[in-house]
Write a protein that holds these residues in place. Structure first.
Motif, short mmCIF file in Angstrom:
data_model
loop_
_atom_site.label_atom_id
_atom_site.label_comp_id
_atom_site.label_asym_id
_atom_site.label_seq_id
_atom_site.Cartn_x
_atom_site.Cartn_y
_atom_site.Cartn_z
N GLU A 160 -19.41 -30.71 -37.09
CA GLU A 160 -19.65 -31.09 -38.47
C GLU A 160 -20.11 -29.92 -39.35
N VAL A 161 -20.47 -28.80 -38.74
CA VAL A 161 -20.92 -27.62 -39.49
C VAL A 161 -19.70 -26.81 -39.91
N THR A 162 -19.54 -26.63 -41.21
CA THR A 162 -18.40 -25.87 -41.70
C THR A 162 -18.72 -24.38 -41.86
N ARG A 163 -20.00 -24.06 -42.18
CA ARG A 163 -20.42 -22.67 -42.29
C ARG A 163 -21.93 -22.60 -42.38
N ILE A 164 -22.46 -21.40 -42.11
CA ILE A 164 -23.89 -21.12 -42.23
C ILE A 164 -24.03 -19.83 -43.01
N PHE A 165 -24.77 -19.88 -44.11
CA PHE A 165 -25.01 -18.68 -44.91
C PHE A 165 -26.21 -17.93 -44.35
N ILE A 166 -26.05 -16.63 -44.20
CA ILE A 166 -27.05 -15.81 -43.53
C ILE A 166 -27.06 -14.43 -44.18
N ASN A 167 -28.21 -13.76 -44.14
CA ASN A 167 -28.28 -12.42 -44.69
C ASN A 167 -27.31 -11.49 -43.95
N PRO A 168 -26.61 -10.60 -44.65
CA PRO A 168 -25.65 -9.71 -43.99
C PRO A 168 -26.25 -8.89 -42.86
N PRO A 182 -17.66 -18.04 -29.82
CA PRO A 182 -16.75 -18.68 -30.78
C PRO A 182 -17.40 -19.21 -32.05
N TRP A 183 -18.71 -19.45 -32.06
CA TRP A 183 -19.37 -20.00 -33.24
C TRP A 183 -19.72 -18.94 -34.30
N VAL A 184 -19.63 -17.66 -33.94
CA VAL A 184 -20.10 -16.60 -34.83
C VAL A 184 -19.31 -16.55 -36.14
N TYR A 185 -18.06 -16.97 -36.13
CA TYR A 185 -17.25 -16.90 -37.34
C TYR A 185 -17.82 -17.78 -38.45
N LYS A 186 -18.59 -18.81 -38.09
CA LYS A 186 -19.17 -19.70 -39.10
C LYS A 186 -20.29 -19.05 -39.89
N LEU A 187 -20.84 -17.95 -39.41
CA LEU A 187 -21.92 -17.27 -40.11
C LEU A 187 -21.34 -16.45 -41.24
N ARG A 188 -21.67 -16.81 -42.46
CA ARG A 188 -21.09 -16.17 -43.65
C ARG A 188 -22.16 -15.34 -44.35
N PRO A 189 -21.94 -14.03 -44.54
CA PRO A 189 -22.92 -13.19 -45.23
C PRO A 189 -23.12 -13.64 -46.68
N TRP A 190 -24.38 -13.60 -47.10
CA TRP A 190 -24.67 -13.94 -48.49
C TRP A 190 -25.96 -13.25 -48.91
N PRO A 212 -14.04 -30.32 -50.44
CA PRO A 212 -14.35 -29.35 -49.39
C PRO A 212 -14.23 -27.92 -49.88
N GLN A 213 -14.92 -27.03 -49.19
CA GLN A 213 -14.82 -25.61 -49.49
C GLN A 213 -13.59 -25.03 -48.80
N ALA A 214 -13.10 -23.92 -49.32
CA ALA A 214 -11.93 -23.27 -48.73
C ALA A 214 -12.22 -22.88 -47.28
N PRO A 215 -11.21 -22.90 -46.40
CA PRO A 215 -11.43 -22.53 -45.00
C PRO A 215 -11.92 -21.09 -44.87
N ILE A 216 -12.65 -20.83 -43.80
CA ILE A 216 -13.13 -19.48 -43.51
C ILE A 216 -11.94 -18.63 -43.06
N PRO A 217 -11.86 -17.37 -43.49
CA PRO A 217 -10.76 -16.50 -43.05
C PRO A 217 -10.77 -16.32 -41.53
N PRO A 218 -9.64 -16.00 -40.94
CA PRO A 218 -9.57 -15.80 -39.48
C PRO A 218 -10.48 -14.67 -39.02
N GLY A 219 -10.86 -14.72 -37.75
CA GLY A 219 -11.70 -13.67 -37.17
C GLY A 219 -13.16 -14.05 -37.17
N ASN A 220 -13.97 -13.20 -36.52
CA ASN A 220 -15.39 -13.50 -36.42
C ASN A 220 -16.22 -12.96 -37.57
N GLY A 221 -15.59 -12.22 -38.50
CA GLY A 221 -16.30 -11.70 -39.66
C GLY A 221 -17.20 -10.52 -39.37
#
Length: 254
Positions: A160-168, A182-190, A212-221
């Motif tokens: 159910e988690v689409t993303r997590i915003f976290i300090n870069p 595999p879960w690391v891609y959900k961590l989005r820098p902000w 919904p928000q746009a999908p996360i780009p491919p890769g682990n970021g």
């Protein structure tokens, strides 16, 4: 005059709603919440902080997620979680602090944990709990350890988690220690997020007007994208002194 306008613009969203089918309406930064559920101010494995803000409401999916996360961290032998802002009783825009958190699908969770009630002065002194030194953008020694990494893992590794915003800078630490998970891609820098992370859930079933928000780009970021964030050491954006309420869906009126 500005304070009066802000109060009038948000008073509808502060009043607890009447019981009805729960529904997230609109977008995360321009929406509202029908049939919200209050997160009890304390429970097994967590406590709500800054409760006087009345921002401890959410869609039932969010409340169940947070209680489940607290149970999982408790079973892992970790201290209690400190849970901060969710949404107001009817969702909608806050007068300060966030542009999102409007549909009952966002939650802020502090990185630091402890098996004791948190004092009011500690709740209002976020720099005392920061994991990052702002001028240098350096992770402070001993602030981001195995417990924080486990907390992120348990928080992100749910469908159910689409993303997590976290300090870069903290995303970079995760990439060093667990970049192949595999879960690391959900961590989005902000920007900001020096002492907490921000969980966002996907639009729930039974909410056809949730955007919904746009999908996360491919890769682990962990590559060029993260490097671009760290290059200029992004700080908190400048906050405008004027209040500009977002345009909400018509179903949010009244």
């Amino acid at each position: 005059m500005l304070a009066t306008a802000i109060l009038l613009a948000t008073s509808t969203f502060l009043t607890p709603p009447l019981p009805l089918q729960s529904e997230a309406i609109g977008g995360y930064a321009a929406g509202c919440l029908k049939g919200s559920m209050a997160l009890p101010l304390e429970g097994p494995g967590y406590q709500v902080i800054r409760s006087k803000r009345l921002r401890y409401y959410g869609h039932p999916d969010l409340i169940h997620y947070l209680q489940g996360l607290a149970n999982r961290t408790k079973m892992a032998g970790m201290p209690d979680l400190y849970i901060a802002d969710l949404a107001m009783a009817r969702g909608g825009p806050f007068t300060s602090g966030h542009r999102s958190h409007q549909t009952g699908l966002d939650a802020d969770i502090w990185f630091r944990m402890a098996d004791r009630p948190i004092a009011k002065w500690e709740q209002d002194a976020p720099k005392e709990w920061a994991l990052i030194d702002e001028p240098s953008y350096r992770v402070l020694p001993g602030r981001f350890g195995p417990q924080q990494l486990t907390l992120l893992r348990l928080a992100a590794d749910r469908p159910e988690v689409t993303r997590i915003f976290i300090n870069p800078a903290l995303k970079a630490e995760v990439c060093k220690r667990a970049g192949d998970e595999p879960w690391v891609y959900k961590l989005r820098p902000w920007v900001g997020h020096f002492s907490h992370f921000h969980v966002r859930l996907r639009c729930p079933a039974g909410s056809p007007d949730c955007q919904p928000q746009a999908p996360i780009p491919p890769g682990n970021g962990c590559g060029a994208e993260l490097a671009s964030w760290l290059k200029d050491k992004p700080q908190l954006p400048k906050v405008s002194t004027s209040y500009r309420a977002p345009t909400l869906p018509s179903r949010c009126e009244g």
